[in-house]
Write a protein that holds these residues in place. Structure first.
Motif, PDB file in Angstrom:
ATOM      1  N   ASN A   1       0.863  -1.188   0.000  1.00 19.94           N
ATOM      2  CA  ASN A   1       0.000   0.000   0.000  1.00 19.94           C
ATOM      3  C   ASN A   1       0.896   1.234   0.000  1.00 19.94           C
ATOM      4  OD1 ASN A   1      -2.352  -1.498   0.127  1.00 19.94           O
ATOM      5  ND2 ASN A   1      -2.460  -1.441   2.351  1.00 19.94           N
ATOM      6  N   ASP A   2       1.105   1.787  -1.154  1.00 19.43           N
ATOM      7  CA  ASP A   2       2.017   2.917  -1.316  1.00 19.43           C
ATOM      8  C   ASP A   2       1.380   3.896  -2.288  1.00 19.43           C
ATOM      9  OD1 ASP A   2       4.152   4.589  -2.393  1.00 19.43           O
ATOM     10  OD2 ASP A   2       5.548   3.229  -1.388  1.00 19.43           O
ATOM     11  N   ASN A   3       0.940   5.028  -1.777  1.00 18.01           N
ATOM     12  CA  ASN A   3       0.188   5.963  -2.604  1.00 18.01           C
ATOM     13  C   ASN A   3       1.035   6.608  -3.692  1.00 18.01           C
ATOM     14  OD1 ASN A   3      -2.400   5.828  -1.140  1.00 18.01           O
ATOM     15  ND2 ASN A   3      -1.174   6.613   0.550  1.00 18.01           N
ATOM     16  N   THR A   4       2.318   6.788  -3.419  1.00 18.04           N
ATOM     17  CA  THR A   4       3.201   7.389  -4.426  1.00 18.04           C
ATOM     18  C   THR A   4       3.360   6.449  -5.611  1.00 18.04           C
ATOM     19  OG1 THR A   4       4.386   8.620  -2.717  1.00 18.04           O
ATOM     20  CG2 THR A   4       5.489   8.347  -4.842  1.00 18.04           C
ATOM     21  N   VAL A   5       3.634   5.175  -5.341  1.00 20.40           N
ATOM     22  CA  VAL A   5       3.771   4.193  -6.425  1.00 20.40           C
ATOM     23  C   VAL A   5       2.437   4.007  -7.140  1.00 20.40           C
ATOM     24  CG1 VAL A   5       4.334   1.802  -7.000  1.00 20.40           C
ATOM     25  CG2 VAL A   5       5.660   3.001  -5.244  1.00 20.40           C
ATOM     26  N   ALA A   6       1.359   3.914  -6.375  1.00 23.83           N
ATOM     27  CA  ALA A   6       0.042   3.698  -6.980  1.00 23.83           C
ATOM     28  C   ALA A   6      -0.361   4.841  -7.908  1.00 23.83           C
ATOM     29  CB  ALA A   6      -1.004   3.519  -5.888  1.00 23.83           C
ATOM     30  N   SER A   7       0.037   6.066  -7.550  1.00 28.42           N
ATOM     31  CA  SER A   7      -0.338   7.211  -8.379  1.00 28.42           C
ATOM     32  C   SER A   7       0.389   7.210  -9.723  1.00 28.42           C
ATOM     33  CB  SER A   7      -0.046   8.518  -7.635  1.00 28.42           C
ATOM     34  OG  SER A   7       1.346   8.702  -7.451  1.00 28.42           O
ATOM     35  N   ALA A   8       1.479   6.434  -9.813  1.00 30.55           N
ATOM     36  CA  ALA A   8       2.242   6.356 -11.074  1.00 30.55           C
ATOM     37  C   ALA A   8       2.358   4.901 -11.525  1.00 30.55           C
ATOM     38  CB  ALA A   8       3.623   6.975 -10.885  1.00 30.55           C
ATOM     39  N   ILE A   9       1.325   4.122 -11.260  1.00 27.94           N
ATOM     40  CA  ILE A   9       1.389   2.680 -11.524  1.00 27.94           C
ATOM     41  C   ILE A   9       1.608   2.379 -13.009  1.00 27.94           C
ATOM     42  CG2 ILE A   9      -1.106   2.388 -11.789  1.00 27.94           C
ATOM     43  CD1 ILE A   9       1.389  -0.058 -10.100  1.00 27.94           C
ATOM     44  N   GLN A  10       1.107   3.226 -13.894  1.00 28.66           N
ATOM     45  CA  GLN A  10       1.273   2.959 -15.323  1.00 28.66           C
ATOM     46  C   GLN A  10       2.744   3.001 -15.731  1.00 28.66           C
ATOM     47  OE1 GLN A  10      -0.951   1.758 -17.226  1.00 28.66           O
ATOM     48  NE2 GLN A  10      -2.613   1.984 -15.744  1.00 28.66           N
ATOM     49  N   THR A  11       3.531   3.844 -15.065  1.00 28.69           N
ATOM     50  CA  THR A  11       4.970   3.882 -15.326  1.00 28.69           C
ATOM     51  C   THR A  11       5.607   2.556 -14.956  1.00 28.69           C
ATOM     52  OG1 THR A  11       5.084   6.263 -14.942  1.00 28.69           O
ATOM     53  CG2 THR A  11       7.141   5.033 -14.735  1.00 28.69           C
ATOM     54  N   LEU A  12       5.250   2.032 -13.777  1.00 23.50           N
ATOM     55  CA  LEU A  12       5.794   0.751 -13.323  1.00 23.50           C
ATOM     56  C   LEU A  12       5.356  -0.380 -14.244  1.00 23.50           C
ATOM     57  CD1 LEU A  12       7.299  -0.964 -11.252  1.00 23.50           C
ATOM     58  CD2 LEU A  12       5.216  -1.009  -9.871  1.00 23.50           C
ATOM     59  N   VAL A  13       4.086  -0.384 -14.630  1.00 24.55           N
ATOM     60  CA  VAL A  13       3.570  -1.434 -15.518  1.00 24.55           C
ATOM     61  C   VAL A  13       4.303  -1.414 -16.854  1.00 24.55           C
ATOM     62  CG1 VAL A  13       1.542  -2.190 -16.828  1.00 24.55           C
ATOM     63  CG2 VAL A  13       1.293  -1.535 -14.430  1.00 24.55           C
ATOM     64  N   ALA A  14       4.503  -0.229 -17.408  1.00 25.83           N
ATOM     65  CA  ALA A  14       5.186  -0.123 -18.708  1.00 25.83           C
ATOM     66  C   ALA A  14       6.598  -0.680 -18.646  1.00 25.83           C
ATOM     67  CB  ALA A  14       5.201   1.339 -19.162  1.00 25.83           C
ATOM     68  N   VAL A  15       7.307  -0.372 -17.570  1.00 25.50           N
ATOM     69  CA  VAL A  15       8.675  -0.865 -17.412  1.00 25.50           C
ATOM     70  C   VAL A  15       8.692  -2.381 -17.230  1.00 25.50           C
ATOM     71  CG1 VAL A  15      10.704  -0.836 -15.895  1.00 25.50           C
ATOM     72  CG2 VAL A  15       9.551   1.304 -16.476  1.00 25.50           C
TER      73      VAL A  15
END
Length: 331
Positions: free
Chosen positions: A226-240
């Motif tokens: 549960n990390d709001n910073t990562v969740a707010s940019a989840i599409q960046t993580l998914v793309a990588v």
């Protein structure tokens, strides 16, 4: 000597009275429409669902916005200065009660809005975040709901889908107390299960692309607490992660919808409903300090079959059937 003893006793009585007075519950006035301030860290589906759930929980408890309760909703857009400004606004307006959605929101509220109840809107680890004395007896005129995920369930799910996994990466924000605490708990559980964990921390979303690129070269799968910073940019993580066919196992079902593979996730809307109901109990006169932190013990199974197809990962039919019966499938 007697005078000394008398002085000590008097001092103890004064301190005891001051402590007792400080710990008394704040009485919500019944001669006006109560006002509740809701402070949300940032906009993303999980936190939005909690917010909507809070409103629903208040309605189910007899408090209807615009009729017998005022709601002042503020979104800080993931900006620390906004959190302080908005908390100060609540303090200056003497809201009857404030609700913090996400740990940073609750922490700033606790330090700014004094002598008013604080309700924690799905805070993962209230004690580690310095918000309560304990989960059973919170004290500090504070209570609420925890969204600590069912990590053992999630680990079992990862093992079932990735039976040959050697290394599991965990990415989290170093300044987020709840995410850090959860990373530590998760690591201990994985150790008991014989799973090798590599942790990767970021300071903000600007770090995510670079850190994630390094991470996916060294792990077989990624776990996101549960990390709001990562969740707010989840599409960046998914793309990588997709570039190297590395699956992401988040804690929230809505993140599965946005590119995660699977999870046993707590329903964020239900967490919000519980938060709203806790708020209503306090508005009706309960003492927040004596109300234990609420938790939901088990999550709902969520699977993204479209993501599984992209990554070439086989999802056992038994899990698909279970999600169809008791959870959600994204296609």
């Amino acid at each position: 000597m007697k005078r000394l003893y008398s002085a000590i006793i008097l001092l103890c009585l004064i301190l005891a009275f001051g402590y007792y007075k400080e710990q008394q519950p704040v009485k919500i006035s019944r001669d006006h429409i109560p006002e509740v301030g809701i402070l949300q860290l940032t906009e993303h589906p999980a936190l939005d669902a909690i917010h909507h759930g809070i409103i629903q929980g208040l309605k189910e408890s007899g408090f209807k916005p615009g009729k017998n309760i005022k709601i002042d909703f503020q979104n800080a857009e993931n900006d620390q200065s906004n959190l302080k400004t908005m908390s100060t606004k609540f303090a200056n307006e003497n809201v009857d009660l404030s609700i913090g959605i996400a740990t940073p929101s609750a922490q700033v509220l606790a330090n700014t809005v004094k002598n008013r109840p604080l309700v924690l809107g799905a805070i993962t680890d209230p004690k580690s975040a310095g918000l309560v004395d304990s989960n059973q007896k919170p004290g500090r005129n504070t209570t609420g709901v925890s969204d600590l995920p069912p990590m053992k369930q999630q680990i079992d799910l990862i093992k079932q889908i990735m039976p040959h996994m050697k290394t599991l990466g965990v990415i989290y924000t170093s300044s987020d107390d709840s995410a850090t605490s959860q990373y530590q708990r998760f690591t201990q559980l994985c150790k008991q299960e014989g799973i090798r964990v590599k942790g990767y921390s970021i300071a903000n979303t600007n770090d995510l692309n670079q850190v994630a690129t390094q991470m996916v070269q060294n792990v077989d799968a990624v776990y996101v607490p549960n990390d709001n910073t990562v969740a707010s940019a989840i599409q960046t993580l998914v793309a990588v992660a997709n570039k190297r066919n590395v699956p992401i196992f988040p804690t929230a079902s809505n993140v599965v919808k946005n590119g995660g593979l699977a999870t046993y996730g707590l329903n964020q809307f239900k967490l919000g409903v519980e938060t709203g109901k806790v708020t209503a109990q306090i508005l009706k006169g309960k003492n927040a300090s004596n109300m234990p932190i609420k938790t939901l013990s088990r999550g709902d199974l969520a699977i993204n079959l479209n993501q599984a197809k992209k990554l070439g990962i086989h999802i056992p039919q038994s899990l698909i059937q279970k999600a169809e019966r008791q959870g959600v499938i994204y296609k």
